[in-house]
Design a protein around this motif. Structure first.
Motif, PDB file in Angstrom:
ATOM      1  N   PHE A 244       0.948  -1.216   0.272  1.00 38.82           N
ATOM      2  CA  PHE A 244       0.065   0.066   0.019  1.00 38.82           C
ATOM      3  C   PHE A 244       0.837   1.211   0.128  1.00 38.82           C
ATOM      4  N   ASN A 245       2.220   1.003   0.413  1.00 38.86           N
ATOM      5  CA  ASN A 245       3.050   2.379   0.520  1.00 38.86           C
ATOM      6  C   ASN A 245       3.481   2.840  -1.059  1.00 38.86           C
ATOM      7  N   ILE A 246       3.478   1.559  -1.888  1.00 42.29           N
ATOM      8  CA  ILE A 246       3.970   1.775  -3.280  1.00 42.29           C
ATOM      9  C   ILE A 246       2.596   2.429  -4.041  1.00 42.29           C
ATOM     10  N   LEU A 247       1.508   1.815  -3.780  1.00 42.12           N
ATOM     11  CA  LEU A 247       0.223   2.339  -4.251  1.00 42.12           C
ATOM     12  C   LEU A 247       0.048   4.086  -3.913  1.00 42.12           C
ATOM     13  N   ALA A 248       0.299   4.266  -2.712  1.00 42.98           N
ATOM     14  CA  ALA A 248       0.064   5.660  -2.283  1.00 42.98           C
ATOM     15  C   ALA A 248       0.964   6.539  -2.857  1.00 42.98           C
ATOM     16  N   LYS A 249       2.332   6.002  -2.920  1.00 40.77           N
ATOM     17  CA  LYS A 249       3.228   7.030  -3.635  1.00 40.77           C
ATOM     18  C   LYS A 249       2.964   7.325  -4.840  1.00 40.77           C
ATOM     19  N   GLU A 250       2.235   6.261  -5.743  1.00 41.21           N
ATOM     20  CA  GLU A 250       1.716   6.468  -6.931  1.00 41.21           C
ATOM     21  C   GLU A 250       0.511   7.289  -6.927  1.00 41.21           C
TER      22      GLU A 250
ATOM     23  N   ILE B  63      -2.488   6.123  -5.972  1.00 41.97           N
ATOM     24  CA  ILE B  63      -3.771   5.257  -6.324  1.00 41.97           C
ATOM     25  C   ILE B  63      -4.578   5.551  -5.062  1.00 41.97           C
ATOM     26  N   ASN B  64      -5.683   5.810  -5.433  1.00 41.36           N
ATOM     27  CA  ASN B  64      -6.872   5.791  -4.217  1.00 41.36           C
ATOM     28  C   ASN B  64      -7.289   4.435  -4.043  1.00 41.36           C
ATOM     29  N   VAL B  65      -6.807   3.926  -2.975  1.00 38.59           N
ATOM     30  CA  VAL B  65      -7.323   2.527  -2.480  1.00 38.59           C
ATOM     31  C   VAL B  65      -8.346   2.486  -1.604  1.00 38.59           C
ATOM     32  N   ASP B  66      -9.421   1.692  -1.755  1.00 36.34           N
ATOM     33  CA  ASP B  66     -10.504   1.674  -0.870  1.00 36.34           C
ATOM     34  C   ASP B  66     -11.055   0.266  -0.517  1.00 36.34           C
ATOM     35  N   MET B  67     -11.774   0.040   0.325  1.00 36.44           N
ATOM     36  CA  MET B  67     -12.282  -1.306   0.707  1.00 36.44           C
ATOM     37  C   MET B  67     -11.318  -2.356   0.772  1.00 36.44           C
ATOM     38  N   ILE B  68     -10.402  -2.311   1.776  1.00 33.80           N
ATOM     39  CA  ILE B  68      -9.480  -3.540   1.894  1.00 33.80           C
ATOM     40  C   ILE B  68      -9.933  -4.671   2.609  1.00 33.80           C
ATOM     41  N   ILE B  69      -9.863  -5.667   2.003  1.00 28.39           N
ATOM     42  CA  ILE B  69     -10.010  -7.022   2.875  1.00 28.39           C
ATOM     43  C   ILE B  69      -8.668  -7.988   2.505  1.00 28.39           C
ATOM     44  N   GLN B  70      -8.601  -8.735   3.856  1.00 28.14           N
ATOM     45  CA  GLN B  70      -7.428  -9.601   3.793  1.00 28.14           C
ATOM     46  C   GLN B  70      -7.893 -10.764   4.610  1.00 28.14           C
ATOM     47  N   ASN B  71      -7.978 -12.046   3.834  1.00 26.64           N
ATOM     48  CA  ASN B  71      -8.464 -13.141   4.527  1.00 26.64           C
ATOM     49  C   ASN B  71      -7.388 -14.053   5.306  1.00 26.64           C
ATOM     50  N   ALA B  72      -8.050 -14.847   6.177  1.00 26.49           N
ATOM     51  CA  ALA B  72      -7.110 -15.721   7.223  1.00 26.49           C
ATOM     52  C   ALA B  72      -6.126 -16.528   6.580  1.00 26.49           C
ATOM     53  N   SER B  73      -5.046 -16.249   7.183  1.00 27.88           N
ATOM     54  CA  SER B  73      -3.765 -17.029   6.355  1.00 27.88           C
ATOM     55  C   SER B  73      -3.885 -18.667   6.156  1.00 27.88           C
ATOM     56  N   ALA B  74      -3.179 -18.861   5.100  1.00 26.44           N
ATOM     57  CA  ALA B  74      -3.256 -20.428   5.055  1.00 26.44           C
ATOM     58  C   ALA B  74      -1.879 -20.966   4.291  1.00 26.44           C
TER      59      ALA B  74
ATOM     60  N   THR C 193      -2.340   0.692 -11.743  1.00 26.32           N
ATOM     61  CA  THR C 193      -2.336  -0.217 -10.608  1.00 26.32           C
ATOM     62  C   THR C 193      -1.886  -1.766 -11.130  1.00 26.32           C
ATOM     63  N   GLN C 194      -2.191  -2.111 -12.351  1.00 27.53           N
ATOM     64  CA  GLN C 194      -1.734  -3.318 -12.750  1.00 27.53           C
ATOM     65  C   GLN C 194      -0.390  -3.241 -13.158  1.00 27.53           C
ATOM     66  N   GLU C 195       0.140  -2.047 -13.602  1.00 26.96           N
ATOM     67  CA  GLU C 195       1.814  -1.994 -13.821  1.00 26.96           C
ATOM     68  C   GLU C 195       2.615  -2.025 -12.479  1.00 26.96           C
ATOM     69  N   ILE C 196       1.912  -1.517 -11.446  1.00 25.34           N
ATOM     70  CA  ILE C 196       2.420  -1.420 -10.168  1.00 25.34           C
ATOM     71  C   ILE C 196       2.694  -2.938  -9.608  1.00 25.34           C
ATOM     72  N   ILE C 197       1.525  -3.580  -9.828  1.00 27.01           N
ATOM     73  CA  ILE C 197       1.337  -5.042  -9.186  1.00 27.01           C
ATOM     74  C   ILE C 197       2.491  -5.951  -9.755  1.00 27.01           C
ATOM     75  N   SER C 198       2.648  -5.875 -11.249  1.00 25.40           N
ATOM     76  CA  SER C 198       3.431  -6.582 -11.864  1.00 25.40           C
ATOM     77  C   SER C 198       4.838  -6.601 -11.595  1.00 25.40           C
ATOM     78  N   GLY C 199       5.123  -5.322 -10.693  1.00 27.46           N
ATOM     79  CA  GLY C 199       6.484  -5.276 -10.087  1.00 27.46           C
ATOM     80  C   GLY C 199       6.742  -5.747  -8.759  1.00 27.46           C
ATOM     81  N   LEU C 200       5.757  -6.464  -8.235  1.00 29.22           N
ATOM     82  CA  LEU C 200       5.674  -6.959  -6.850  1.00 29.22           C
ATOM     83  C   LEU C 200       5.745  -8.565  -6.730  1.00 29.22           C
ATOM     84  N   GLU C 201       6.245  -8.961  -8.022  1.00 21.14           N
ATOM     85  CA  GLU C 201       6.304 -10.571  -8.141  1.00 21.14           C
ATOM     86  C   GLU C 201       6.552 -11.388  -7.114  1.00 21.14           C
ATOM     87  N   HIS C 202       7.837 -10.781  -6.344  1.00 22.66           N
ATOM     88  CA  HIS C 202       8.387 -11.832  -5.535  1.00 22.66           C
ATOM     89  C   HIS C 202       7.558 -11.717  -4.050  1.00 22.66           C
ATOM     90  N   ASP C 203       6.541 -10.986  -3.902  1.00 23.78           N
ATOM     91  CA  ASP C 203       5.560 -11.035  -2.606  1.00 23.78           C
ATOM     92  C   ASP C 203       4.337 -11.636  -2.816  1.00 23.78           C
TER      93      ASP C 203
END
Ligand code: ADP
Ligand code: ASP
Ligand code: MG
Length: 401
Positions: free
Chosen positions: A279-285, A287-298, A316-326
């Motif tokens: 979300f830091n990367i998205l904020a720096k760019e 991008i207006n992020v809203d409605m975040i959900i995270q589900n339980a870890s498996a 957003t798609q371009e930014i996400i494609s740079g996050l492959e390792h995570d």
């Protein structure tokens, strides 16, 4: 009285309508008022100019976009002045710069920082009608900036605040603020009064009748807005401070935003700091992020979902494609919408969330994401249920009564 009147795109949509606005402005002047008029570009003009730029570039320079887009409002301001001259009235058209509107440097989405009202005041003192091209100002480098879509509302509120106007009237093709968009639910009811906070929620959740930043500024500066129609003389809706009796009303309105997209990230590493990184990367760019959900870890990874404005999806798609390792994978879905129920009464009443979910469930509408705040509940549903969801909730809260 000093009156600021803002006329939106449909109100100045063709030459006849500009003539109609001239008559309304003249009437206000003849009543003995000082008048400042803020105008939008003719409807469709800002979109057309944007398309022109995209003919040459997928990603045009924002600085040049501002020069381009600001021209639309200049056309209507000058035409309105000319129409008023023909009626024997003294009027002077001004660009944002001439009206003294200073903004920050954020091209295409600038914030107003200050207004030097000297030039406007001088013309008003001379008895002239001042017409200001909305949606624009200049930054500290003397470059033209624009204020984001719907930004003429913001120009009007800021000018009304800076001049200490007695009224800030915003004219569009609806005669006020309704319980929901009357184009979606014809049974929507016009409100006499709505608080800044409720209007701010409705606007930022998709009701484009007022730009949300303009409502935010109106609250900050204590500018009372009256939303009216330029096609009738009906009483409008006043937007102002919350009144004590308002908490008795549970829900005041429903907003729909179809310009949202969902991003789902699969296999996000389940370690502290990953969400912060993303979300830091998205904020720096910006991008207006809203409605975040995270589900339980498996098995050491989680699923992270959030929404972004559709216009920011590609970026957003371009930014996400740079996050492959995570992350393991990502899905992007434009076929969703956000429906929100808003009311100050929610502060003191419980059960709105469950009533909302029940009403949607009874209509067979699946809720895909939920977020709440003190005075609103938003849900994400399939875009095919957009209008139906609004109507179902409008009915459930008996907003047509
Ligand atoms: P303008 O071009 O004059 O700025 P807009 O098109 O931006 O006007 O805003 C007016 C439109 O807002 C209306 O035509 C209506 O469809 C839409 N709208 C959305 N929600 C509401 C609401 N709650 N009340 C009134 N109008 C709404
Ligand atoms: N013309 C600009 C727009 O369409 C600004 C405005 O009309 O308020 O967004
Ligand atoms: Mg508008």
């Amino acid at each position: 009285m000093l009156v600021v009147q803002k006329y939106g795109g449909t109100s100045v949509g063709d030459l006849d309508r500009i003539g109609n606005v001239a008559k309304r402005v003249a009437k206000t002047k003849f009543k003995g008022n000082s008048v400042v008029v803020v105008v939008s570009a003719m409807s469709g003009e800002t979109n057309k100019l944007t398309e022109y730029a995209h003919h040459f570039s997928k990603n045009p320079s924002k600085r040049e976009m501002d020069i381009l887009l600001s021209s639309g409002e200049r056309v209507t301001a000058s035409l309105l002045a000319i129409a008023l001259h023909e009626m024997g009235l003294e009027a002077v058209a001004m660009t944002g710069r001439q009206a003294g509107i200073k903004t920050n440097d954020t091209h295409t989405f600038a914030r107003i920082e200050s207004i030097n009202t000297d030039a406007m005041s001088k013309e008003l003192d001379d008895g002239k009608i001042v017409i200001v091209a909305g949606f624009q100002g200049i930054n500290r480098h003397g470059r033209v900036t624009t204020l984001g879509r719907g930004g003429s509302d913001l120009s009007a509120v800021a000018i009304a605040g800076a001049l200490g106007a007695d009224a800030c009237e915003i004219y569009s093709d609806v005669d006020g603020i309704y319980t929901t968009d009357p184009r979606v639910e014809p049974r929507a009811k016009k409100l006499d009064y709505i608080s800044y906070d409720e209007m701010l929620e409705l606007s930022s959740l998709g009701a484009k009748v007022l730009q949300s930043r303009s409502v935010e500024l109106a609250k900050k500066m204590g500018v009372k807005i009256i939303a009216k129609s330029s096609f009738s003389d009906n009483e409008g809706t006043t937007i102002g401070e919350e009144r004590e009796d308002m908490e008795e009303v549970l829900v005041s309105g429903i907003a729909l935003d179809k310009n949202q997209a969902r991003v789902s990230l699969r296999g996000v590493s389940d370690r502290p700091g990953v969400a912060a990184d993303i979300f830091n990367i998205l904020a720096k760019e910006q991008i207006n992020v809203d409605m975040i959900i995270q589900n339980a870890s498996a098995e050491g990874s989680t699923m992270l979902g959030f929404t972004v404005p559709e216009s920011e999806l590609e970026h957003t798609q371009e930014i996400i494609s740079g996050l492959e390792h995570d992350i393991e994978g990502a899905e992007f879905d434009k076929g969703i919408c956000k429906v929100s129920v808003v009311g100050v009464g929610m502060k003191s009443h419980s059960g709105v969330a469950s009533a909302t979910f029940t009403a949607l469930a009874d209509a067979g509408i699946n809720i895909e994401m939920i977020s709440t705040s003190e005075i609103k509940i938003s849900v994400v549903v399939d875009e095919k249920f957009a209008e139906l969801s609004v109507r179902v909730l409008h009915e459930a809260y008996q907003l047509d009564k």
